[in-house]
Design a protein around this motif. Structure first.
Motif, mmCIF file in Angstrom:
data_model
loop_
_atom_site.group_PDB
_atom_site.id
_atom_site.type_symbol
_atom_site.label_atom_id
_atom_site.label_comp_id
_atom_site.label_asym_id
_atom_site.label_seq_id
_atom_site.Cartn_x
_atom_site.Cartn_y
_atom_site.Cartn_z
ATOM 1 N N PRO A 248 11.912 -2.641 3.014
ATOM 2 C CA PRO A 248 12.515 -3.898 3.461
ATOM 3 C C PRO A 248 11.509 -4.961 3.871
ATOM 4 C CG PRO A 248 12.770 -2.201 5.128
ATOM 5 C CD PRO A 248 12.230 -1.517 3.908
ATOM 6 N N SER A 249 10.346 -4.566 4.364
ATOM 7 C CA SER A 249 9.354 -5.542 4.812
ATOM 8 C C SER A 249 7.996 -4.876 4.947
ATOM 9 C CB SER A 249 9.752 -6.155 6.165
ATOM 10 O OG SER A 249 9.518 -5.224 7.219
ATOM 11 N N ALA A 250 6.977 -5.692 5.188
ATOM 12 C CA ALA A 250 5.629 -5.162 5.383
ATOM 13 C C ALA A 250 5.553 -4.265 6.611
ATOM 14 C CB ALA A 250 4.630 -6.312 5.504
ATOM 15 N N TRP A 251 6.428 -4.514 7.583
ATOM 16 C CA TRP A 251 6.411 -3.720 8.813
ATOM 17 C C TRP A 251 6.727 -2.243 8.559
ATOM 18 C CZ3 TRP A 251 4.269 -5.551 13.040
ATOM 19 C CH2 TRP A 251 4.258 -6.926 13.277
ATOM 20 N N GLY A 372 -1.463 -2.044 -1.396
ATOM 21 C CA GLY A 372 -0.207 -1.401 -1.756
ATOM 22 C C GLY A 372 1.037 -2.072 -1.220
ATOM 23 N N LEU A 373 0.941 -3.267 -0.654
ATOM 24 C CA LEU A 373 2.133 -3.929 -0.108
ATOM 25 C C LEU A 373 2.967 -4.620 -1.178
ATOM 26 C CD1 LEU A 373 0.948 -5.503 3.263
ATOM 27 C CD2 LEU A 373 1.814 -3.209 2.809
ATOM 28 N N GLY A 380 2.344 -9.491 4.944
ATOM 29 C CA GLY A 380 1.297 -8.689 5.575
ATOM 30 C C GLY A 380 0.120 -9.533 6.004
ATOM 31 N N SER A 381 -0.248 -10.511 5.179
ATOM 32 C CA SER A 381 -1.352 -11.398 5.535
ATOM 33 C C SER A 381 -1.035 -12.196 6.794
ATOM 34 C CB SER A 381 -1.657 -12.350 4.373
ATOM 35 O OG SER A 381 -2.634 -13.292 4.735
ATOM 36 N N ARG A 434 6.655 3.965 7.738
ATOM 37 C CA ARG A 434 7.173 4.219 9.074
ATOM 38 C C ARG A 434 8.646 4.564 8.986
ATOM 39 N NH1 ARG A 434 7.454 -0.434 11.839
ATOM 40 N NH2 ARG A 434 7.308 0.524 13.892
ATOM 41 N N ALA A 435 9.116 5.362 9.971
ATOM 42 C CA ALA A 435 10.539 5.686 10.025
ATOM 43 C C ALA A 435 11.344 4.449 10.315
ATOM 44 C CB ALA A 435 10.789 6.747 11.108
ATOM 45 N N ALA A 436 12.453 4.333 9.675
ATOM 46 C CA ALA A 436 13.297 3.142 9.859
ATOM 47 C C ALA A 436 13.894 3.136 11.263
ATOM 48 C CB ALA A 436 14.429 3.162 8.838
#
Length: 436
Positions: A248-251, A372-373, A380-381, A434-436
């Motif tokens: 869903p996102s870079a996070w 890899g994003l 991410g930047s 990361r875990a959602a």
């Protein structure tokens, strides 16, 4: 007059053929890296100068770095939004013009002898630098083969270090050239003499920063008319089947989140050391240097980073970038700890040598974190550039401890920063979601 469209590069995609004008683009981009390095490092000269002009504590004078680097927290995400809409090249032009405006505001700040106005001018200047960073760093990282991204960004960052090497020498001559009066000498002055002294000291920054404004605006004019390869938005990279495309996102990427922490601590540690160097080298038990002489020695700290980046652009092609990062961080820890325990010339040379091992840290962390994003590379930047706010908060924390336990012992703050960076190079940079 209409112009032909610039060559394009999809964000996060692997180029299948050499990008037209790639060498030219990298060449002209070095001017941006040089200029923001020069401007950022001038803060190390402003700190001792304004500390004496306004009789500030270490905590108060660290508001210079706080004002400058807070701009990264405030302006990074809006800068990413702007770049997505106007393009990377126009974003760079806007950043140059904004930075030029900030430099011009130093003139009235000095005229009114207002420390808050200096801080405001620094904030606007830094907003322009932030926009340049948000646009230029990912642009360089993806302007070529992914496997050489770290090497390419390290090479261009070497010109950033050239700017940081030249700035202390030029700034020391133009800003710290006049003898600074001690608190006892200031107390002996009459009100009129004190006002005249502070006016002369404050005005010493006017000519250098007006000159910088002119240079920045000339570079903006050049960037407005040249053609650079165009980087398309995130949607151009969608649907390419990479793992990044289904998140869903870079996070969602652990290595990006941990990389943002590493950027926060790296910039904080590097800026903290540079900010205190002039005052640290002026300590009688260290080197007892005058402000002007110590300011020129700061060039060795930043010069080491320049040498290390030119060397690192090759070494990160030979050795895994994460391992190189961890090695440099461990050596930096050893050098700073030695600085805290030693005295005299040994402590001076140890802290200056840290610059050599700082060299590859920012570009290596940056490229490892955005690797890899895919379509989330732009986001991410922006996250990583926001993390540069570490340069605002960490020096302020070190200033707090310097006022209480002394400059030398307060260097434990950068030690903690480099310890985390060593962890990131060894383990934190590994890809996982990361875990959602």
């Amino acid at each position: 007059m209409a112009t032909a469209p610039a060559p394009s590069l999809s964000l996060g995609a692997t180029p299948r053929a050499p990008i037209p004008h790639q060498a030219f683009a990298l060449s002209v981009l070095t001017s941006l890296f040089f200029m923001w390095g020069f401007i950022t490092c001038l803060n190390d000269i402003l700190i001792p100068h304004l500390k004496s002009v306004f009789t500030l504590t270490y905590t108060q004078v660290m508001l210079i770095q706080f004002s400058f680097f807070t701009a990264y927290a405030v302006a990074s995400l809006p800068s990413g939004w702007l770049v997505e809409r106007v393009g990377y090249q126009r974003g760079m032009v806007t950043g140059l013009l904004t930075a030029g405006l900030g430099c011009l505001l130093f003139y009235p700040a000095a005229g009114y002898q207002s420390y808050p106005m200096f801080l405001g001018a620094l904030f606007i200047l830094a907003c322009g630098i932030t926009l340049l960073q948000v646009a230029a760093n990912p642009y360089v990282a993806i302007l070529g083969a992914p496997e050489t991204a770290s090497s390419r960004l390290i090479l261009t960052q070497a010109f950033n270090s050239l700017g940081t090497t030249v700035a202390p020498v030029v700034g020391s001559m133009l800003i710290l050239g006049a003898a600074v009066k001690s608190p006892a000498e200031l107390a002996a002055l009459s009100s009129a003499e004190l006002a005249a002294y502070r006016s002369a000291e404050a005005s010493a920054v006017q000519v250098p920063y007006v000159g910088l404004a002119v240079v920045l605006m000339l570079i903006a004019a050049v960037f407005a008319i040249i053609r650079l390869p165009r980087i398309e938005g995130a949607e151009a990279a969608a649907g390419r089947g990479s793992a990044a495309d289904v998140t869903p996102s870079a996070w969602s990427h652990r290595h990006l989140v941990l990389g943002a922490v590493a950027i926060f601590l790296y910039v904080g540690g590097e800026v903290s050391i540079g900010s205190f160097l002039v005052n640290f080298l002026g300590q009688p038990e260290i080197a007892g240097l005058s402000e002007a002489s110590a300011g020129k020695m700061v060039a060795l700290y930043w010069g080491g980073a320049m040498v290390g980046r030119f060397a690192g652009s090759y070494l990160t092609r030979v050795f895994p970038p994460g391992r190189c990062l961890a090695f440099n961080a461990v050596v930096a820890v050893v050098l700073v700890v030695f600085t805290m325990l030693a005295g005299g010339a040994a402590a001076m040379w140890a802290i200056l040598a840290v610059g050599l091992f700082n060299s590859i840290m920012f570009p290596t962390i940056f490229t490892l974190a955005i690797d890899g994003l895919g379509r989330h590379t732009g986001q991410g930047s922006g996250i990583l550039c926001t993390a540069i706010v570490g340069g605002a908060l960490v020096p302020l924390l070190q200033g707090y401890f310097a006022d209480r336990i002394g400059i030398q012992h307060a260097f434990f703050i950068p030690v903690l920063c480099y310890a985390y960076i060593a962890f990131y190079g060894l383990k934190g940079c590994r890809h996982s979601l990361r875990a959602a």
